[in-house]
Design a protein around this motif. Structure first.
Motif, PDB file in Angstrom:
ATOM      1  N   VAL A 155       0.936  -1.077  -0.182  1.00 23.30           N
ATOM      2  CA  VAL A 155      -0.160  -0.029  -0.021  1.00 23.30           C
ATOM      3  C   VAL A 155       0.981   1.143   0.136  1.00 23.30           C
ATOM      4  O   VAL A 155       1.739   1.544   1.035  1.00 23.30           O
ATOM      5  CB  VAL A 155      -1.046   0.097   1.088  1.00 23.30           C
ATOM      6  N   PHE A 156       0.936   2.003  -1.327  1.00 23.42           N
ATOM      7  CA  PHE A 156       1.614   3.160  -1.075  1.00 23.42           C
ATOM      8  C   PHE A 156       1.130   4.550  -0.748  1.00 23.42           C
ATOM      9  O   PHE A 156      -0.178   4.768  -0.800  1.00 23.42           O
ATOM     10  CB  PHE A 156       2.241   3.386  -2.660  1.00 23.42           C
ATOM     11  N   ARG A 157       2.042   5.157  -0.161  1.00 20.96           N
ATOM     12  CA  ARG A 157       1.599   6.748   0.237  1.00 20.96           C
ATOM     13  C   ARG A 157       1.239   7.663  -0.881  1.00 20.96           C
ATOM     14  O   ARG A 157       1.838   7.536  -2.091  1.00 20.96           O
ATOM     15  CB  ARG A 157       2.605   7.177   0.961  1.00 20.96           C
ATOM     16  N   LEU A 158       0.155   8.240  -1.008  1.00 22.35           N
ATOM     17  CA  LEU A 158      -0.113   9.386  -1.910  1.00 22.35           C
ATOM     18  C   LEU A 158       0.111  10.527  -1.423  1.00 22.35           C
ATOM     19  O   LEU A 158      -0.254  10.840  -0.292  1.00 22.35           O
ATOM     20  CB  LEU A 158      -1.540   9.237  -2.595  1.00 22.35           C
ATOM     21  N   PRO A 159       0.152  11.646  -2.239  1.00 25.19           N
ATOM     22  CA  PRO A 159       0.449  12.963  -1.917  1.00 25.19           C
ATOM     23  C   PRO A 159      -1.219  13.608  -1.708  1.00 25.19           C
ATOM     24  O   PRO A 159      -1.952  12.941  -2.190  1.00 25.19           O
ATOM     25  CB  PRO A 159       1.168  13.743  -2.969  1.00 25.19           C
ATOM     26  N   VAL A 160      -1.373  14.790  -0.827  1.00 31.13           N
ATOM     27  CA  VAL A 160      -2.645  15.097  -0.650  1.00 31.13           C
ATOM     28  C   VAL A 160      -3.108  15.768  -1.754  1.00 31.13           C
ATOM     29  O   VAL A 160      -4.289  15.459  -1.972  1.00 31.13           O
ATOM     30  CB  VAL A 160      -2.516  15.873   0.792  1.00 31.13           C
ATOM     31  N   PRO A 161      -2.512  16.717  -2.367  1.00 31.98           N
ATOM     32  CA  PRO A 161      -3.202  17.331  -3.428  1.00 31.98           C
ATOM     33  C   PRO A 161      -3.765  16.817  -4.656  1.00 31.98           C
ATOM     34  O   PRO A 161      -2.728  15.718  -4.884  1.00 31.98           O
ATOM     35  CB  PRO A 161      -2.173  18.372  -3.936  1.00 31.98           C
ATOM     36  N   PRO A 162      -4.896  16.904  -4.978  1.00 26.90           N
ATOM     37  CA  PRO A 162      -5.348  16.071  -6.304  1.00 26.90           C
ATOM     38  C   PRO A 162      -4.443  15.855  -7.309  1.00 26.90           C
ATOM     39  O   PRO A 162      -3.995  17.020  -7.561  1.00 26.90           O
ATOM     40  CB  PRO A 162      -6.828  16.942  -6.521  1.00 26.90           C
ATOM     41  N   GLY A 163      -4.284  15.000  -7.826  1.00 28.54           N
ATOM     42  CA  GLY A 163      -3.378  14.722  -9.224  1.00 28.54           C
ATOM     43  C   GLY A 163      -1.949  14.890  -9.204  1.00 28.54           C
ATOM     44  O   GLY A 163      -1.322  15.039 -10.317  1.00 28.54           O
ATOM     45  N   LYS A 164      -1.519  14.807  -7.926  1.00 31.91           N
ATOM     46  CA  LYS A 164      -0.018  14.927  -7.935  1.00 31.91           C
ATOM     47  C   LYS A 164       0.942  13.660  -7.972  1.00 31.91           C
ATOM     48  O   LYS A 164       2.205  13.650  -8.236  1.00 31.91           O
ATOM     49  CB  LYS A 164       0.440  15.851  -6.669  1.00 31.91           C
ATOM     50  N   ALA A 165       0.154  12.492  -7.980  1.00 27.93           N
ATOM     51  CA  ALA A 165       0.781  11.123  -8.291  1.00 27.93           C
ATOM     52  C   ALA A 165       0.697  10.594  -9.688  1.00 27.93           C
ATOM     53  O   ALA A 165      -0.340  10.674 -10.141  1.00 27.93           O
ATOM     54  CB  ALA A 165       0.564  10.255  -7.118  1.00 27.93           C
ATOM     55  N   LEU A 166       1.767  10.178 -10.232  1.00 27.28           N
ATOM     56  CA  LEU A 166       1.525   9.702 -11.563  1.00 27.28           C
ATOM     57  C   LEU A 166       1.813   8.056 -11.551  1.00 27.28           C
ATOM     58  O   LEU A 166       2.693   7.595 -11.008  1.00 27.28           O
ATOM     59  CB  LEU A 166       2.527  10.354 -12.539  1.00 27.28           C
ATOM     60  N   LEU A 167       0.649   7.336 -12.142  1.00 24.76           N
ATOM     61  CA  LEU A 167       0.713   5.900 -12.256  1.00 24.76           C
ATOM     62  C   LEU A 167       1.117   5.481 -13.484  1.00 24.76           C
ATOM     63  O   LEU A 167       0.909   5.961 -14.534  1.00 24.76           O
ATOM     64  CB  LEU A 167      -0.644   5.228 -12.094  1.00 24.76           C
ATOM     65  N   THR A 211      -4.870   7.690 -14.004  1.00 24.62           N
ATOM     66  CA  THR A 211      -3.348   7.969 -13.886  1.00 24.62           C
ATOM     67  C   THR A 211      -2.803   8.998 -13.088  1.00 24.62           C
ATOM     68  O   THR A 211      -1.471   8.610 -13.018  1.00 24.62           O
ATOM     69  CB  THR A 211      -2.785   8.239 -15.629  1.00 24.62           C
ATOM     70  N   HIS A 212      -3.711   9.882 -12.721  1.00 24.15           N
ATOM     71  CA  HIS A 212      -3.271  10.815 -11.724  1.00 24.15           C
ATOM     72  C   HIS A 212      -4.183  10.745 -10.432  1.00 24.15           C
ATOM     73  O   HIS A 212      -5.374  10.963 -10.881  1.00 24.15           O
ATOM     74  CB  HIS A 212      -3.327  12.197 -12.402  1.00 24.15           C
ATOM     75  N   LEU A 213      -3.201  10.660  -9.575  1.00 21.80           N
ATOM     76  CA  LEU A 213      -4.160  10.463  -8.129  1.00 21.80           C
ATOM     77  C   LEU A 213      -3.467  11.552  -7.148  1.00 21.80           C
ATOM     78  O   LEU A 213      -2.295  12.311  -7.462  1.00 21.80           O
ATOM     79  CB  LEU A 213      -4.060   8.950  -7.635  1.00 21.80           C
ATOM     80  N   PRO A 214      -4.249  11.986  -6.003  1.00 20.34           N
ATOM     81  CA  PRO A 214      -5.890  11.356  -5.747  1.00 20.34           C
ATOM     82  C   PRO A 214      -6.584  12.233  -6.822  1.00 20.34           C
ATOM     83  O   PRO A 214      -6.179  13.156  -7.175  1.00 20.34           O
ATOM     84  CB  PRO A 214      -5.723  11.872  -4.499  1.00 20.34           C
ATOM     85  N   LEU A 215      -7.839  11.812  -6.746  1.00 13.98           N
ATOM     86  CA  LEU A 215      -8.953  12.132  -7.606  1.00 13.98           C
ATOM     87  C   LEU A 215      -9.543  13.174  -6.624  1.00 13.98           C
ATOM     88  O   LEU A 215      -9.534  13.279  -5.280  1.00 13.98           O
ATOM     89  CB  LEU A 215      -9.999  11.221  -7.672  1.00 13.98           C
ATOM     90  N   LEU A 234       5.146   4.465  -9.290  1.00 13.11           N
ATOM     91  CA  LEU A 234       4.531   5.634  -8.808  1.00 13.11           C
ATOM     92  C   LEU A 234       5.323   6.817  -8.399  1.00 13.11           C
ATOM     93  O   LEU A 234       6.105   6.753  -7.846  1.00 13.11           O
ATOM     94  CB  LEU A 234       3.899   5.248  -7.491  1.00 13.11           C
ATOM     95  N   ASP A 235       4.930   7.815  -9.555  1.00  8.08           N
ATOM     96  CA  ASP A 235       5.874   8.976  -9.282  1.00  8.08           C
ATOM     97  C   ASP A 235       5.236  10.018  -8.398  1.00  8.08           C
ATOM     98  O   ASP A 235       4.269  10.346  -8.553  1.00  8.08           O
ATOM     99  CB  ASP A 235       5.911   9.640 -10.722  1.00  8.08           C
ATOM    100  N   ASN A 236       5.919  10.587  -7.527  1.00  2.00           N
ATOM    101  CA  ASN A 236       5.681  11.578  -6.596  1.00  2.00           C
ATOM    102  C   ASN A 236       6.517  12.867  -6.930  1.00  2.00           C
ATOM    103  O   ASN A 236       7.509  13.158  -6.103  1.00  2.00           O
ATOM    104  CB  ASN A 236       5.964  11.036  -5.238  1.00  2.00           C
ATOM    105  N   PRO A 237       6.146  13.483  -7.747  1.00  2.00           N
ATOM    106  CA  PRO A 237       7.096  14.932  -8.163  1.00  2.00           C
ATOM    107  C   PRO A 237       7.146  15.726  -7.107  1.00  2.00           C
ATOM    108  O   PRO A 237       7.981  16.452  -6.867  1.00  2.00           O
ATOM    109  CB  PRO A 237       6.459  15.430  -9.189  1.00  2.00           C
ATOM    110  N   ALA A 238       6.097  16.062  -6.355  1.00  2.00           N
ATOM    111  CA  ALA A 238       6.251  17.088  -5.159  1.00  2.00           C
ATOM    112  C   ALA A 238       7.306  16.798  -4.287  1.00  2.00           C
ATOM    113  O   ALA A 238       7.959  17.301  -3.628  1.00  2.00           O
ATOM    114  CB  ALA A 238       4.972  16.972  -4.148  1.00  2.00           C
ATOM    115  N   GLU A 239       7.588  15.384  -3.929  1.00  2.00           N
ATOM    116  CA  GLU A 239       8.811  14.891  -3.161  1.00  2.00           C
ATOM    117  C   GLU A 239      10.161  14.374  -3.984  1.00  2.00           C
ATOM    118  O   GLU A 239      10.937  14.048  -3.484  1.00  2.00           O
ATOM    119  CB  GLU A 239       8.282  13.761  -2.259  1.00  2.00           C
ATOM    120  N   GLY A 240      10.006  14.316  -5.453  1.00  4.78           N
ATOM    121  CA  GLY A 240      11.036  14.017  -6.159  1.00  4.78           C
ATOM    122  C   GLY A 240      11.614  12.791  -6.201  1.00  4.78           C
ATOM    123  O   GLY A 240      12.715  12.473  -6.111  1.00  4.78           O
TER     124      GLY A 240
END
Length: 326
Positions: A155-167, A211-215, A234-240
Motif C-alpha cells: 500500500v503506497f503513500r499518496l500526496p494530498v493535493p489532487p492529481g499530484k501522483a502519476l501511475l 493515471t493521476h491521483l488522488p482524485l 508511482l511518481d511523486n514529483p512533489a517529493e522528487g
C-alpha cells in the motif's frame, strides 16, 4: 519488540500482526530519505486494538493467502458461481493473525502455522536490503492439493493535493473494473473493460482518468490489470522520487489497484484514508476463494485466477520495493 533492519540505504521493521512491513524508509542517491509506503491513520490511535485483525495496525505490505474476502456486495449474474470453498478471514488467515518474527543477521524473517483444517499448512516470509530498496520472499507450504487466489499487498503513500501522483503500470492486457455494486462511492462503471487507465468507463458516462491521483472527489475503486508486466511505478514529483514495485509475473499475472480516495465513511476509515494498494495477484479481483477457484468471467477470457498448490511442494516467489530519483 519489533525486529528492525538498519543499513546504509534505509530502515525497515516487520510487525508480528500480518507480518506487515513497518516504517520502510529508503535513501535516494542524493541522501534524501523517503517513505514510500502507507500507514493507516488510525493504526496507532487509542482503541485500534479493538478493530478486526487486518485493520488493527494496517500498514506497509503483507501477503494474502488466500487473497480476497467473501464480498457481501451484489454481483452480476455472470459472476455468480456454485458453492465453493469458504474463504475465511479477509485477505487470508495470516493477514489477521500474529506471526513469529525475528532478525537473522541481515534479513527479517517470519512464519505462521495455519489451522489444521486449512489446505495451507504454513507460510514463511523474509525481508532483506537490496540495491535501492528491499526484497521480500514468500513461501506457501500446502497441506493438501488445492487451488487458491494469492496476492501480495503493498500500500503506497499518496500526496494530498489532487492529481499530484502519476501511475506508470507498464505493459498490461485488458483492464477490468470491479463487478460488485459497492456501497462506497465509485466513479467507475462496474463490470466493464478498458485498454488504458486513462480512459476507464465512468459510472455516469464518459471516461475516468486514473493515471493521476488522488482524485478530486471522495471515492473507492478496485481495478484489475490483466497480464501485467511485473513492474509498476508511482511518481511523486512533489517529493522528487519514484516508488517501484517489481515482481514475477509468472507467479502473479495480474495487478489489482485499490484506489482508496477518502471514500469510506464508516469507522475507522472516517473519510480520511488516502492510499494506493498495488497488489500483484493471481485472483479474480478480491472476490475470494469460491469465485477465484472456479470458472468465472476472467477465466473464460483466458486469465488465470487461482494458483494450483500441491501437498508437499512449497510454492515460492520474490518481489522488490525500491525508490528512484525523479
Amino acid at each position: 519488540m519489533m525486529p528492525r533492519l538498519d543499513w546504509d540505504g534505509g530502515t525497515v521493521g516487520l510487525q508480528a500482526l500480518g507480518a506487515m512491513l513497518d516504517g520502510l524508509a529508503l535513501d535516494l542517491p542524493d541522501g534524501r530519505r523517503v517513505h514510500p509506503l502507507h500507514t493507516a491513520p488510525w493504526a496507532d490511535e487509542a482503541g485500534a486494538d479493538a478493530l478486526p485483525g487486518i485493520l488493527r495496525r494496517l500498514r506497509g505490505e503483507w501477503p494474502c493467502v488466500p487473497f480476497g474476502a467473501d464480498d457481501p456486495a451484489p454481483l452480476p449474474d455472470r459472476w455468480q458461481v456454485g458453492q465453493g470453498a469458504p474463504h475465511g478471514l479477509p485477505h487470508g488467515f495470516a493477514a489477521n493473525e500474529v506471526w513469529r518474527v525475528w532478525r537473522d543477521e541481515n534479513r527479517l524473517c517470519a512464519d505462521i502455522r495455519y489451522p489444521e483444517d486449512h489446505p495451507v499448512a504454513a507460510l514463511t516470509r523474509s525481508v532483506a536490503p537490496c540495491a535501492g530498496g528491499v526484497e521480500m520472499t514468500l513461501t506457501i507450504i500446502p497441506r493438501r492439493d488445492c487451488r487458491l487466489p494469492v496476492a501480495v499487498h503493498p500500500v503506497f503513500r499518496l500526496p494530498v493535493p489532487p492529481g499530484k501522483a502519476l501511475l506508470n503500470p507498464g505493459a498490461h492486457g485488458l483492464i477490468w473494473t470491479h463487478p460488485a455494486q459497492s456501497p462506497d462511492p465509485c466513479p467507475l462503471r462496474p463490470d466493464s473493460t478498458a485498454t488504458s487507465l486513462a480512459t476507464l468507463p465512468g459510472r455516469d458516462g464518459g471516461t475516468v482518468d486514473m493515471t493521476h491521483l488522488p482524485l478530486a472527489q471522495a471515492s473507492e475503486s478496485r481495478i484489475l490489470l490483466t497480464c501485467a508486466s511485473g513492474r509498476f511505478a508511482l511518481d511523486n514529483p512533489a517529493e522528487g522520487y519514484r516508488a517501484v514495485l517489481d515482481w514475477d509475473s509468472t507467479a502473479f499475472p495480474h495487478l489489482m489497484l485499490w484506489v482508496s480516495n477518502r471514500g469510506r465513511a464508516d469507522a475507522p476509515w472516517q473519510g480520511r484514508h488516502l492510499a494506493l494498494g498495488v497488489e500483484p495477484c493471481c485472483a479474480a479481483f478480491d472476490l475470494g476463494t469460491a469465485i477465484s477457484a472456479q470458472d468465472n468471467p476472467l477465466t473464460r477470457s483466458g486469465a488465470a485466477t487461482a494458483i494450483a498448490l500441491q501437498a508437499g511442494s512449497p510454492w515460492r516467489t520474490s518481489y522488490r520495493i525500491g525508490v528512484e530519483p525523479l
